[in-house]
Enzyme design. Sequence first.
Site, PDB file in Angstrom:
ATOM      1  CE1 TYR A 112      -6.121  -8.259 -16.463  1.00  0.00           C
ATOM      2  CE2 TYR A 112      -6.481  -9.787 -14.760  1.00  0.00           C
ATOM      3  CZ  TYR A 112      -6.139  -8.484 -15.309  1.00  0.00           C
ATOM      4  OH  TYR A 112      -5.436  -7.694 -14.551  1.00  0.00           O
ATOM      5  N   PRO A 125       0.146  -3.943 -20.298  1.00  0.00           N
ATOM      6  CG  PRO A 125       0.017  -4.124 -18.317  1.00  0.00           C
ATOM      7  CD  PRO A 125      -0.095  -5.019 -19.104  1.00  0.00           C
ATOM      8  CG  HIS A 348      -2.554  -7.079 -16.738  1.00  0.00           C
ATOM      9  ND1 HIS A 348      -2.540  -7.670 -15.534  1.00  0.00           N
ATOM     10  CD2 HIS A 348      -2.667  -5.683 -16.531  1.00  0.00           C
ATOM     11  CE1 HIS A 348      -2.381  -6.735 -14.832  1.00  0.00           C
ATOM     12  NE2 HIS A 348      -2.525  -5.473 -15.219  1.00  0.00           N
ATOM     13  CB  SER A 559      -0.997   1.338 -11.537  1.00  0.00           C
ATOM     14  OG  SER A 559      -0.237   0.154 -10.944  1.00  0.00           O
TER      15      SER A 559
END
Length: 631
Positions: A112, A125, A348, A559
């Site tokens: 990240y 997301p 995220h 996912s």
Amino acid sequence: MLGILARTMVKAGMVKPCGLVKPVSVTRITGRYLAHQEGLPKLPVPPLKQTCDRYLAALDPIVDPEELNHTRQLLEEFQKPGSVGERLQKGLEQRAKKMDNWLSDWWLQTAYLDYRMPVVVHSSPGVVLPRMVFSDRQGQMRYAAKLIAGVLDFKSMIDNETLPVEYLGGKPLCMNQYYQVLSSCRIPGTKRDNVVNYALDKRPPTHITVVHNFQFFVLDVYNSDGTPLTVDQIYIQLEKIWNSSLQSNKEPIGILTSNHRNSWGKAYNNLIKDKTNKESVRAIQKSIFTVCLDAALPRASDDMYRTRAGVQMLHGGGSRWNSGNRWFDKTLQFIIGEDGTCGLIYEHAPAEGPPIVSLIDHVVEYTKKSEMVRTPMVPLRMPQKLRFNITTEIKKDIEEAKQNMNIMVHDLDMKINVFSHFGKDFPKSQKMSPDAFIQLALQLAYYRIYKRCCPTYESASLRMFRLGRTDTIRSTSVDSARFVKAMDDPAKNNTEKVALLDKAIKAHRAYTDMAIRGQAIDRHLLGLKLQAIEDLAALPEIFMDTSYAVALHFNLSTSQVPAKTNCVMCFGPVVPDGYGVCYNPMDSHINFSVSAFNSCQDTNAARLAQGLEDALVDMKTLLEQTPKAKL
């Protein structure tokens, strides 16, 4: 090199490999959270030989035999007694002894904070909630007020440590991520970002930020006695905000947060030189969460509505629409459109999907309740509008961010479908894991289009361990490859095909169980590589090997994010020629999103989405047409 690694692995999270998480009711015990956390086991370091063997098995269906042979030789060298592999393994084991979790800091950085692509599309997301029907803007405000009250209700469980502990396969899970999503924000840097969490301050924040027509407001959501505002009070405050932000020609300052991280890092340093700007930015960063009151988008046909809602959650639709009505660094942003399009986007770095979905499930239930609380007749202060002084240079940065955002908007190819033939009920009736069944259908859909198997990432939760984040379920296996090749082979009979499907599903289930118990290969290999970067002058050859680059080039980044709410999560691909696939299997239907990039000639989201639907139907037909007795 780490940059490439972060790119290929950034879709870390969003992950519950199976729907086994069930809450257990608890009574309040102060310090319960800490005691619970300390009772969790530490993430293990898997045995070196086990990881090397499993790595070879995972490479088998995705690299050619010659390449595989070369890698086999490198791995033999790597794990000999006294070898570099053994030294690195010992280093990792020492690290694991000293730390709460040997992986979590490294993962946060590489996946990240070191990642320099925009968080929009590439990392954050979005979640599409069921469509609301607002007859007027009062309906939009009313719903926003209820939603805010619902989040504050959930927050009280976090603050009081009465959040029910979750379980996976009978084991308690780490609850740390719940404590990271509110009052937190990502801060850009010119080389690396960081995350701040103001929930831990002596005086934690008591305000949220609301953005309308690109204008940001501070809304205090607690009374002076510490009680949260009622829905009616919040509604009154939202009306005031709406009425003092009617001009739609303001500079979209929030769009700066959508730029490449290095560019935004530079623009950020420039922006906060001004005292007013610095205070305004700090108010957004410190807020508990952000609510974006969006303008309506042009009407879409019913079958395109969900897809359009998905892109609105991911990027806002472009600089002409709602992309400036965001602060993309904020961990949680709820989006409520004038036309009833609702959802959220989350940054995220602090958390994966399940804690976010848990919060969503709570909030959606809360918004359905009728209000019983009597509203105190106390006059409330006008919400404070945040001011920004826009210099010529900042204006230039905004224009650059707008252009880059519009390029991203045009490049994102998205399809959100509701598969209505069956849900998790059918695989369960066949005694098959629904997640494995969907993953196999995805393998089949991809193989039918490309005539090859590709590296596939499915996130697995490591929350059985203290501060656990995710590892990778590699859905492409020797068994999945055998099944997808046999499925359309006229020389194979149905009984053979069913046997191969059954074997592939069991293999996926076994890999999932291995991953959630901390025995998968991807994070271990990453750990060995990062240990080498810390300890050695040169990187071991296994990390310079073509097979390693191929293995990390996830053409399918996937996912499962189950929810009680009829929602779906969506995210962008992690490689230029890849897909992002997310799904929420409900009892009798499956919500799924597929993303790709228009700039890649070989990928097409609608084609893969259709291929996935066809594969699911064909697999069901195969099972129904094959008599059980023959198995």
